[in-house]
Design a protein around this motif. Structure first.
Motif, PDB file in Angstrom:
ATOM      1  N   TRP A 299      22.313  -7.878  31.704  1.00 24.10           N
ATOM      2  CA  TRP A 299      22.334  -6.520  32.085  1.00 24.10           C
ATOM      3  C   TRP A 299      21.939  -5.899  33.347  1.00 24.10           C
ATOM      4  CZ3 TRP A 299      20.847  -3.789  26.725  1.00 24.10           C
ATOM      5  CH2 TRP A 299      21.733  -4.536  25.593  1.00 24.10           C
ATOM      6  N   THR A 301      21.858  -2.685  36.339  1.00 22.71           N
ATOM      7  CA  THR A 301      22.229  -1.439  36.842  1.00 22.71           C
ATOM      8  C   THR A 301      22.340  -1.552  38.472  1.00 22.71           C
ATOM      9  OG1 THR A 301      20.785  -0.521  35.196  1.00 22.71           O
ATOM     10  CG2 THR A 301      21.161   1.049  36.993  1.00 22.71           C
ATOM     11  N   GLY A 366      30.154  -0.746  31.563  1.00 25.27           N
ATOM     12  CA  GLY A 366      29.934   0.069  30.200  1.00 25.27           C
ATOM     13  C   GLY A 366      29.805   1.462  30.198  1.00 25.27           C
ATOM     14  N   ARG A 367      28.787   2.079  31.374  1.00 24.69           N
ATOM     15  CA  ARG A 367      28.200   3.047  31.555  1.00 24.69           C
ATOM     16  C   ARG A 367      28.144   3.617  33.033  1.00 24.69           C
ATOM     17  NH1 ARG A 367      22.284   3.413  29.309  1.00 24.69           N
ATOM     18  NH2 ARG A 367      22.092   2.840  31.599  1.00 24.69           N
ATOM     19  N   GLN A 369      26.654   6.885  35.368  1.00 23.71           N
ATOM     20  CA  GLN A 369      26.138   8.160  35.512  1.00 23.71           C
ATOM     21  C   GLN A 369      26.471   8.723  37.074  1.00 23.71           C
ATOM     22  OE1 GLN A 369      22.265   6.266  34.641  1.00 23.71           O
ATOM     23  NE2 GLN A 369      22.162   7.916  32.741  1.00 23.71           N
ATOM     24  N   PHE A 384      25.662   2.462  37.721  1.00 17.59           N
ATOM     25  CA  PHE A 384      26.509   1.971  36.704  1.00 17.59           C
ATOM     26  C   PHE A 384      25.859   0.845  36.265  1.00 17.59           C
ATOM     27  CE2 PHE A 384      28.656   0.770  40.777  1.00 17.59           C
ATOM     28  CZ  PHE A 384      28.613  -0.792  40.401  1.00 17.59           C
ATOM     29  N   THR A 385      26.278   0.486  35.160  1.00 15.72           N
ATOM     30  CA  THR A 385      25.825  -0.992  34.469  1.00 15.72           C
ATOM     31  C   THR A 385      26.452  -1.929  34.664  1.00 15.72           C
ATOM     32  OG1 THR A 385      26.253  -0.037  32.170  1.00 15.72           O
ATOM     33  CG2 THR A 385      24.068   0.359  32.857  1.00 15.72           C
TER      34      THR A 385
END
Length: 583
Positions: A299, A301, A366-367, A369, A384-385
């Motif tokens: 994962w 960022t 998936g995300r 901000q 973002f991830t």
């Protein structure tokens, strides 16, 4: 816990008297003589009961146990969670196993082997659920394991000539009503198998309460302390070790958890059956696949910072816009992963049977901000991830490096400040080649009994799906009138109203065994620290999981149960043969 509404067939099952088989004293242990279940010796109605009726009924019954009405939620150590553990323990005992619930909530069912030096085969999965989840995730592997053990023991008793008199008294009703469970006593099966079998219902895999996964399997693998799970706290600030002290009466949680760790020398392998949680088997029209590996995960960022400004006054060419940079960067990441798939053969489903074809590479953003996240403001920064999964550790690291390498020119061109950091890494786990081969052989060897249990007419006729699911108490929430009027979906019967695959094309026949890479984590991932592992995936409707619409067709449950039991017989035959070679 709160019980969900039960349909009529389940109420009949609850009211039925349980059939008990009288105890038999066995003079000596039985050496298994064949690596496939009998299709002519044991009466068909007994196989129908143990490999078809019971597992499907138990899945529905377990799915009724929830901590809130109207949905299925069974989080770790809730009242519903404890109720489910007691029910699973009872089913294990009825299958001839000694059963107990350990200090953290794992449910163990064990059939001792006559030769302890052969070690234990461990099978199972988890019985916790996500919030508003489905009936099959985790539960399928537990129920299939229990049914497989019962089938193997019945087959062994039959071959020993010990059950003929009792078997002829077991008859399935002809009107589709629920039949009572067949129950084996512990005394009857004592010393029957050469090697031991342990079915484990793991207490928590999802991590909904304490935000950490694999609680039960890590405890057995001896890695619980490495992940600092004793000091984990839930949303209310309650620390796990305090929960053990207060609700479970455990005086020394650290010592209690440590005592659960199994000795690797006493275990000969771990096998987990699980619904696929993806659409590939359904698309291929096949019920079962073996799993070559569980993908490793990284994962990331990604942070892009520009210059905040007025949306109406800053010219396009003079902007330092991190949102546009993120959009381009995400497209670059997608292109990289698609390109790598083209080079490595990265499809997940391999019909050719080669476990090295394809690395199962997938990349997901998936995300996102955004700050300040306003309609009329050019953002100041965007985070973002990126989730990268692959069964190859080397390829995953290469992709992570390429992502960083290709994002830098995007940021430079747009005059953005960019950083990338890692949030999480998990190594891939590969299935053991020998276990994988046994599982593939078992699926093929089980075909005769699968065809006996699920006749061709049930696979090819439009009415087969509805008839089969109704017999197992699996129907949707529509009224009977609505169901009769819905002639456009003759094969549809699901608690969530999900339309099943067309019954005219549905089949459980299987002459080849596809190989998948699991992109999701499973208890097998944690058990790999203890012993060799392998998995089998079972087809699910629409690839849907972690959702009330999650569904596995009753006929696929039956096919999986027969394959699992056949695998157990093959495993026991193999370990007995190896022992004979030693002497």
């Amino acid at each position: 816990g709160t019980s969900l509404p039960m349909d009529r067939s389940l109420q009949q099952a609850k009211a039925a008297n349980t059939v008990y088989v009288g105890s038999l004293l066995l003079a000596s242990a039985l050496t298994l003589q064949c690596a496939a279940l009998s299709t002519s010796g044991v009466p068909e109605h007994v196989w129908q009961q143990v490999l078809d009726i019971e597992p499907n009924r138990h899945l529905q019954q377990l799915g009724q146990i929830s901590e809130e009405g109207g949905v299925l939620t069974r989080t770790y150590l809730s009242g519903a969670h404890k109720q489910a553990a007691k029910q699973i323990k009872q089913w294990m005992q009825q299958a001839g196993m000694s059963a107990d619930i350990d200090a953290i909530g794992n449910v163990h069912g064990v059939v001792e082997g006559s030769q302890p030096e052969l070690g234990e085969l461990i099978v199972g999965s988890h019985y916790d659920t996500v919030v508003d989840g489905g009936k099959y995730d985790g539960a399928l592997g537990i129920i299939l394991g229990i049914s497989a053990v019962k089938a193997v023991l019945l087959e062994a008793l039959y071959r020993a000539g010990k059950l003929q008199q009792q078997l002829q008294h077991w008859k399935l009703p002809n009107d589709g009503a629920a039949a009572a469970d067949i129950v084996l006593s512990i005394e009857m099966v004592k010393g029957l198998l050469p090697g031991a079998v342990r079915v484990v219902a793991f207490c928590d895999e999802e991590g909904m309460r304490f935000k950490s996964t694999f609680w039960g399997s890590r405890a057995l693998a001896g890695t619980f302390a490495q992940h600092n799970q004793l000091t984990a706290s839930d949303a209310n600030g309650t620390v796990f070790e305090d929960v053990l002290k207060e609700s479970s009466g455990v005086q020394d949680p650290a010592a209690a958890v440590q005592a659960l760790a199994l000795d690797p020398k006493t275990v000969r392998g771990y096998v987990e059956f699980h619904l696929e949680q993806g659409p590939q088997l359904e698309a291929a029209g096949l019920p079962l696949a073996v799993v070559s590996a569980i993908a490793g995960q990284t994962w990331l960022t990604v942070s892009m910072e520009g210059e905040q400004g007025h949306a109406g006054t800053v010219p396009m060419l003079l902007r330092k816009d991190p949102m546009s940079g993120a959009a381009e960067g995400i497209s670059v990441i997608e292109a990289l992963c698609l390109g790598a798939q083209a080079v490595t053969g990265g499809r997940n489903l391999d019909d050719e049977g080669s476990e090295d074809d394809g690395e199962g590479l997938v990349c997901t953003v998936g995300r996102i901000q955004v700050h300040p996240n306003q309609v009329n403001i050019i953002p100041k920064w965007v985070n973002f991830t990126v989730d990268v999964r692959c069964k190859s550790q080397e390829l995953r690291e290469q992709i992570v490096g390429l992502i960083e390498e290709h994002l830098q020119p995007v940021c430079s061109k747009r005059r953005l400040s960019c950083t990338m950091s890692r949030l999480h890494d998990a190594k891939p786990v590969r299935s053991d080649g020998q276990l994988l081969g046994q599982l593939k052989s078992a699926v093929l060897k089980a075909q005769p009994i699968i065809q006996q249990l699920v006749p061709e007419e049930q696979q090819s006729q439009a009415q087969g799906n509805a008839m089969n699911q109704q017999a197992h108490g699996i129907c949707d929430s529509r009224t009977s009138t609505d169901a009769e009027d819905d002639s456009s979906h003759p094969g549809s019967c699901s608690s969530a109203g999900h339309t099943q695959a067309s019954a005219s094309t549905f089949s459980v026949r299987q002459s080849s065994i596809p190989i998948l890479v699991s992109g999701a984590g499973h208890d097998a991932m944690a058990m790999a620290d203890l012993t060799k592992i392998a998995m089998v995936f079972v087809r699910c409707a629409g690839g849907i999981s972690h959702n009330p619409a999650e569904h596995v067709d009753a006929r696929d449950v039956t096919a999986a149960a027969a394959a699992f039991a056949t695998f157990m017989e093959m495993d026991l035959l193999d370990v007995a043969a190896i022992k004979d070679e030693w002497h």
